[in-house]
Design an enzyme around this catalytic site. Sequence first.
Site, short mmCIF file in Angstrom:
data_model
loop_
_atom_site.label_atom_id
_atom_site.label_comp_id
_atom_site.label_asym_id
_atom_site.label_seq_id
_atom_site.Cartn_x
_atom_site.Cartn_y
_atom_site.Cartn_z
N GLU A 13 -6.22 9.67 -1.87
CA GLU A 13 -5.31 9.02 -0.92
C GLU A 13 -6.01 8.78 0.41
O GLU A 13 -6.69 9.67 0.91
CB GLU A 13 -4.08 9.91 -0.70
N TYR B 256 -2.08 2.14 4.25
CA TYR B 256 -2.05 3.28 3.32
C TYR B 256 -2.51 2.79 1.96
O TYR B 256 -2.03 1.76 1.46
CB TYR B 256 -0.62 3.84 3.21
#
Length: 380
Positions: A190, A101
């Site tokens: 993101e 991530y």
Amino acid sequence: MDLYEYQGKQLFRQFGIPVSDGRLATTPQEARRAAEEIGGQVVVKAQVLTGGRGKAGGVKLADDPADAEHKAREIIGLDIRGHVVEKVWIERASEIAKELYLSVTFDRGAKRPLFMFTTQGGVEIEEVAANNPDALVRLHIDPLEGFQPWVARRLVYGAGVEDPGEQKQIASIVEQLYRCFVASDAMLCEINPLIVTPEGEIKALDSKFTVDDSALFRHPDIAELRDTSAADPLEALARDKGVTYVKLDGTVGILGNGAGLSMSTVDVVVTAGGRPANFCDLGGGGDAEGVVDALEVITRDPQVKSIFFNIFGGITRGDEVARGILEALDRIEIAVPIVVRLDGTNAEEGLKILADAAPPNLHVSPTMLDAARTAVELAA
Ligand code: GDP
Ligand code: MN
């Protein structure tokens, strides 16, 4: 402004962040053709402005073009938390060895961009933050210093990435992502998951991308990406005309100059026993053209039965607004009654202009509460 996954990935690609080859499709047949062009196994992904599509059945692997058509048929029309899928992104399927991530967001509290990185990707980041906070590396960037190589190293080592090949690729993606974030005036970029393939190649498998609305004027190419078909037609018209407009469910159309006054106007209509049909803010200027635009938007809503036009002249001049109202009545057909309360700068001149013209559908009230009562009565 939130971008769809495929739009965010286009920007990622422009900034050198590796993404998979893909095509957009709006029908199962198009999905089949896209899969034929791409070849091999593909993934069919719902394009909606909400996360957690995988869990909701909006992300499916397909073995061949016929299967892609079949999966697209399942996904198009699916309701994912109130978002109905109209488009799917067909992408060459990736093999996944690890899910990481990486994000950069604007931390208003710290007044700085904030990087977050963890090797525990693929799940909601809030989950990682709650259950495994030590695995999440957080790092603020000094906007004046900008990106420095140590930033990437701190993230990569902090999260315990040991493979030198992975370290190098992630460091480069961190740098590109920061450039992409700054250059697009983004509020959030993101990548979840950022994957490592069995061959050790790293790429962005997903994108969540939010651009600062106030900066869109600097990015006509990004502004153009807005999906006007998904928006309410009245709100789209308002945006076109530069009018601040929010649709509500009552019958009294609200028009004020300045957000504060417009909000108070909504309140006073409720106090008078009515229900606002919208919130509309003319802004500080309130020239004739602005008044015409705003009235045009409001009167397009068939639910509007009367209009309460509440003006307090500060920068806005009452005479100018009065002329705007008359011009609007001249240029567009307004079937519903308009109640005007006009105070402040040049109010007397404005009231005189309205009294002299005396259009049939126009009521002038001396106070806000009085005007609200009249507008509510006329809407009933
Ligand atoms: P989200 O659920 O809205 O966040 O959508 P994602 O794009 O993150 O996809 C959800 C999950 O689907 C990912 O975490 C992956 O596990 C899986 N997935 C997506 N694309 C691929 C792919 O190309 N290959 C494989 N094997 N899995 C994928
Ligand atoms: Mn995701």
